[in-house]
Design an enzyme around this catalytic site. Sequence first.
Site, PDB file in Angstrom:
ATOM      1  N   TYR A   1       0.829  -1.207   0.000  1.00 40.72           N
ATOM      2  CA  TYR A   1       0.000   0.000   0.000  1.00 40.72           C
ATOM      3  C   TYR A   1       0.865   1.260   0.000  1.00 40.72           C
ATOM      4  CZ  TYR A   1      -3.706  -3.191   1.623  1.00 40.72           C
ATOM      5  OH  TYR A   1      -4.598  -4.216   1.770  1.00 40.72           O
ATOM      6  N   ARG A   2       2.093   1.155   0.450  1.00 38.24           N
ATOM      7  CA  ARG A   2       3.053   2.253   0.498  1.00 38.24           C
ATOM      8  C   ARG A   2       2.547   3.456   1.313  1.00 38.24           C
ATOM      9  NH1 ARG A   2       7.160   0.363  -2.155  1.00 38.24           N
ATOM     10  NH2 ARG A   2       6.907  -0.766  -4.100  1.00 38.24           N
TER      11      ARG A   2
END
Length: 80
Positions: free
Chosen positions: A59-60
Site C-alpha cells: 500500500y506504500r
Amino acid sequence: MTSNQSSDLRTAKIPLNFGTGTMPALGFGTLIPDLAETRSATTNALRVGFRHFDCAERYRNEREVGEALQAEFANGSNRP
C-alpha cells in the site's frame, strides 16, 4: 470463529494458532490512495474501536498509518 465466540463481528475474536491470545475478527483496511485521507481514516477507525489494521507494505502508506496510530497513542485517548 469458534462457536463460543460472539457472532457480533465488532467484538468477535479469533484464537491465535500458536501460543495464547486472540486477535479481532474485524479489521480495518488501509488501502486508501490519498495519504492525508489515510491518516484521517486510520485515526477515525482507531477512535471508533478498530484494533486490527491491515497495513500491507504494497500500500506504500506505512508512514501515514504509523503517524496516525502514534499520535492517538501519544495523546492517551487510545491504548495499544
